[in-house]
Design a protein around this motif. Structure first.
Motif, PDB file in Angstrom:
ATOM      1  N   MET A   1       0.741  -1.122   0.063  1.00  0.00           N
ATOM      2  CA  MET A   1      -0.003   0.058   0.035  1.00  0.00           C
ATOM      3  C   MET A   1       0.989   1.038  -0.033  1.00  0.00           C
TER       4      MET A   1
ATOM      5  N   GLU B   1       5.506   4.070   1.336  1.00  0.00           N
ATOM      6  CA  GLU B   1       4.934   2.623   1.433  1.00  0.00           C
ATOM      7  C   GLU B   1       4.564   2.549   2.829  1.00  0.00           C
ATOM      8  N   THR B   2       3.254   1.793   2.793  1.00  0.00           N
ATOM      9  CA  THR B   2       2.763   1.415   4.268  1.00  0.00           C
ATOM     10  C   THR B   2       2.367   0.200   4.300  1.00  0.00           C
ATOM     11  N   ASP B   3       2.423  -0.646   5.065  1.00  0.00           N
ATOM     12  CA  ASP B   3       1.888  -2.088   5.270  1.00  0.00           C
ATOM     13  C   ASP B   3       0.543  -1.989   5.288  1.00  0.00           C
ATOM     14  N   GLU B   4      -0.043  -3.272   5.402  1.00  0.00           N
ATOM     15  CA  GLU B   4      -1.689  -3.645   5.175  1.00  0.00           C
ATOM     16  C   GLU B   4      -2.313  -2.866   6.455  1.00  0.00           C
ATOM     17  N   GLU B   5      -1.677  -2.534   7.454  1.00  0.00           N
ATOM     18  CA  GLU B   5      -2.434  -1.804   8.647  1.00  0.00           C
ATOM     19  C   GLU B   5      -2.088  -0.424   8.746  1.00  0.00           C
TER      20      GLU B   5
END
Length: 110
Positions: A1, A11-15
């Motif tokens: 994400m 960029e970020t993780d799913e949370e």
């Protein structure tokens, strides 16, 4: 994400936590806060900056109990209590504040 901030993609993780801690700046923190429904005030920044200093020193994001105690030591007992911290970060002071501070999710947080 990915999170779009000021024309750059982060960029970020799913949370929604930042993947690369070095991407963090105050503008990104503001976007993360907005996505969490948090209106940043001086008191919010105080906690966010405290968390970043803590992380730089110990290389770990503190769990809420540790965070509460450490904030109490540094900022005084009126701020070092979970009631105050939950007013600032209703979805969990450790989890939500760490996300806004660009830190990984604290261990022990679900």
């Amino acid at each position: 994400m990915a999170l779009e901030v000021g024309g750059k993609s982060v960029e970020t993780d799913e949370e929604g936590y930042l993947v690369n801690l070095a991407d963090w700046d105050e503008e990104i923190a503001g976007e993360l806060a907005k996505s969490e429904g948090v209106e940043m005030t001086e008191n919010h920044w105080e906690v966010v900056n405290f968390l970043r200093e803590y992380y730089n020193e110990y290389q770990i994001a503190p769990a809420v109990r540790v965070l509460t105690k450490a904030i109490g030591k540094k900022l005084g007992p009126e701020k070092g209590n979970s009631k105050y911290l939950y007013e600032l970060f209703p979805y969990g002071p450790a989890k939500q504040a760490c996300k806004i501070a660009g830190l990984p999710k604290p261990t022990g947080c679900i």
